[in-house]
Scaffold this motif. Sequence first.
Motif, PDB file in Angstrom:
ATOM      1  N   MET A 195      10.642 -14.291  -5.108  1.00  0.00           N
ATOM      2  CA  MET A 195      11.916 -14.882  -5.418  1.00  0.00           C
ATOM      3  C   MET A 195      12.418 -15.744  -4.256  1.00  0.00           C
ATOM      4  N   THR A 196      12.258 -15.242  -3.050  1.00  0.00           N
ATOM      5  CA  THR A 196      12.710 -15.999  -1.889  1.00  0.00           C
ATOM      6  C   THR A 196      11.931 -17.301  -1.751  1.00  0.00           C
ATOM      7  N   GLU A 197      10.655 -17.243  -2.055  1.00  0.00           N
ATOM      8  CA  GLU A 197       9.840 -18.455  -1.961  1.00  0.00           C
ATOM      9  C   GLU A 197      10.309 -19.500  -2.971  1.00  0.00           C
ATOM     10  N   LEU A 198      10.675 -19.041  -4.162  1.00  0.00           N
ATOM     11  CA  LEU A 198      11.177 -19.959  -5.186  1.00  0.00           C
ATOM     12  C   LEU A 198      12.481 -20.612  -4.740  1.00  0.00           C
ATOM     13  N   LEU A 199      13.372 -19.840  -4.141  1.00  0.00           N
ATOM     14  CA  LEU A 199      14.641 -20.397  -3.685  1.00  0.00           C
ATOM     15  C   LEU A 199      14.448 -21.390  -2.549  1.00  0.00           C
ATOM     16  N   ILE A 200      13.549 -21.087  -1.630  1.00  0.00           N
ATOM     17  CA  ILE A 200      13.273 -22.023  -0.537  1.00  0.00           C
ATOM     18  C   ILE A 200      12.648 -23.304  -1.071  1.00  0.00           C
ATOM     19  N   PHE A 201      11.717 -23.160  -2.009  1.00  0.00           N
ATOM     20  CA  PHE A 201      11.085 -24.337  -2.606  1.00  0.00           C
ATOM     21  C   PHE A 201      12.112 -25.195  -3.348  1.00  0.00           C
ATOM     22  N   CYS A 202      12.986 -24.569  -4.130  1.00  0.00           N
ATOM     23  CA  CYS A 202      14.012 -25.327  -4.859  1.00  0.00           C
ATOM     24  C   CYS A 202      14.976 -26.015  -3.903  1.00  0.00           C
ATOM     25  N   PHE A 203      15.336 -25.342  -2.813  1.00  0.00           N
ATOM     26  CA  PHE A 203      16.215 -25.954  -1.821  1.00  0.00           C
ATOM     27  C   PHE A 203      15.568 -27.183  -1.201  1.00  0.00           C
ATOM     28  N   LEU A 204      14.295 -27.069  -0.839  1.00  0.00           N
ATOM     29  CA  LEU A 204      13.606 -28.204  -0.221  1.00  0.00           C
ATOM     30  C   LEU A 204      13.408 -29.357  -1.192  1.00  0.00           C
ATOM     31  N   VAL A 205      13.102 -29.041  -2.454  1.00  0.00           N
ATOM     32  CA  VAL A 205      12.982 -30.100  -3.462  1.00  0.00           C
ATOM     33  C   VAL A 205      14.327 -30.799  -3.641  1.00  0.00           C
ATOM     34  N   GLY A 206      15.409 -30.035  -3.675  1.00  0.00           N
ATOM     35  CA  GLY A 206      16.737 -30.632  -3.783  1.00  0.00           C
ATOM     36  C   GLY A 206      17.076 -31.499  -2.584  1.00  0.00           C
ATOM     37  N   ALA A 207      16.673 -31.077  -1.388  1.00  0.00           N
ATOM     38  CA  ALA A 207      16.940 -31.872  -0.187  1.00  0.00           C
ATOM     39  C   ALA A 207      16.181 -33.192  -0.220  1.00  0.00           C
TER      40      ALA A 207
ATOM     41  N   MET B 240       4.843 -14.415 -18.392  1.00  0.00           N
ATOM     42  CA  MET B 240       3.606 -14.094 -17.680  1.00  0.00           C
ATOM     43  C   MET B 240       3.847 -13.083 -16.568  1.00  0.00           C
ATOM     44  N   ALA B 241       4.989 -13.161 -15.913  1.00  0.00           N
ATOM     45  CA  ALA B 241       5.290 -12.237 -14.823  1.00  0.00           C
ATOM     46  C   ALA B 241       5.793 -10.895 -15.336  1.00  0.00           C
ATOM     47  N   ASN B 242       6.045 -10.811 -16.637  1.00  0.00           N
ATOM     48  CA  ASN B 242       6.469  -9.573 -17.284  1.00  0.00           C
ATOM     49  C   ASN B 242       7.785  -9.055 -16.691  1.00  0.00           C
TER      50      ASN B 242
ATOM     51  N   GLU C 106      16.704 -10.567 -15.793  1.00  0.00           N
ATOM     52  CA  GLU C 106      16.188 -10.874 -14.459  1.00  0.00           C
ATOM     53  C   GLU C 106      15.662 -12.306 -14.402  1.00  0.00           C
ATOM     54  N   SER C 107      15.028 -12.740 -15.458  1.00  0.00           N
ATOM     55  CA  SER C 107      14.543 -14.116 -15.520  1.00  0.00           C
ATOM     56  C   SER C 107      15.705 -15.104 -15.525  1.00  0.00           C
ATOM     57  N   LEU C 108      16.767 -14.768 -16.250  1.00  0.00           N
ATOM     58  CA  LEU C 108      17.952 -15.628 -16.285  1.00  0.00           C
ATOM     59  C   LEU C 108      18.628 -15.677 -14.920  1.00  0.00           C
ATOM     60  N   LYS C 109      18.687 -14.539 -14.250  1.00  0.00           N
ATOM     61  CA  LYS C 109      19.265 -14.493 -12.903  1.00  0.00           C
ATOM     62  C   LYS C 109      18.460 -15.358 -11.938  1.00  0.00           C
ATOM     63  N   ASN C 110      17.146 -15.271 -12.014  1.00  0.00           N
ATOM     64  CA  ASN C 110      16.291 -16.084 -11.156  1.00  0.00           C
ATOM     65  C   ASN C 110      16.468 -17.571 -11.438  1.00  0.00           C
ATOM     66  N   LEU C 111      16.624 -17.913 -12.695  1.00  0.00           N
ATOM     67  CA  LEU C 111      16.815 -19.312 -13.074  1.00  0.00           C
ATOM     68  C   LEU C 111      18.136 -19.849 -12.539  1.00  0.00           C
ATOM     69  N   VAL C 112      19.182 -19.072 -12.648  1.00  0.00           N
ATOM     70  CA  VAL C 112      20.491 -19.512 -12.151  1.00  0.00           C
ATOM     71  C   VAL C 112      20.462 -19.663 -10.635  1.00  0.00           C
ATOM     72  N   LEU C 113      19.863 -18.718  -9.941  1.00  0.00           N
ATOM     73  CA  LEU C 113      19.773 -18.822  -8.487  1.00  0.00           C
ATOM     74  C   LEU C 113      18.924 -20.016  -8.058  1.00  0.00           C
TER      75      LEU C 113
END
Length: 91
Positions: free
Chosen positions: A1-13, A41-43, A48-55
């Motif tokens: 999850m942390t990797e996804l947030l860092i990746f999204c932050f960098l893509v946004g930057a 796929m991640a089951n 939890e998937s919605l929370k990850n998407l919003v974050l």
Amino acid sequence: MTELLIFCFLVGAVLGQRFRVLVLLPLTFVMVLVAIPVGWMANVTFLESLKNLVLAAVALQAGYLFGSAARFALASARAARVFARPVNTVR
């Protein structure tokens, strides 16, 4: 999850450096379309998937804001250096 947030932050930057704010709408829509099969796929549960998407969407927008602010800060520093006026101390 942390990797996804860092990746999204960098893509946004990166997007904040070059594009207008309207680029976030299609990118968020694509992120929703990709998050549904990845969640299956991640089951993980739907909530939890919605929370990850919003974050991830918030991280994308925060990165865009950071990238846009960095672009304007660099442009103002460059403009202050290029258009510096000499101060007249003797009248």
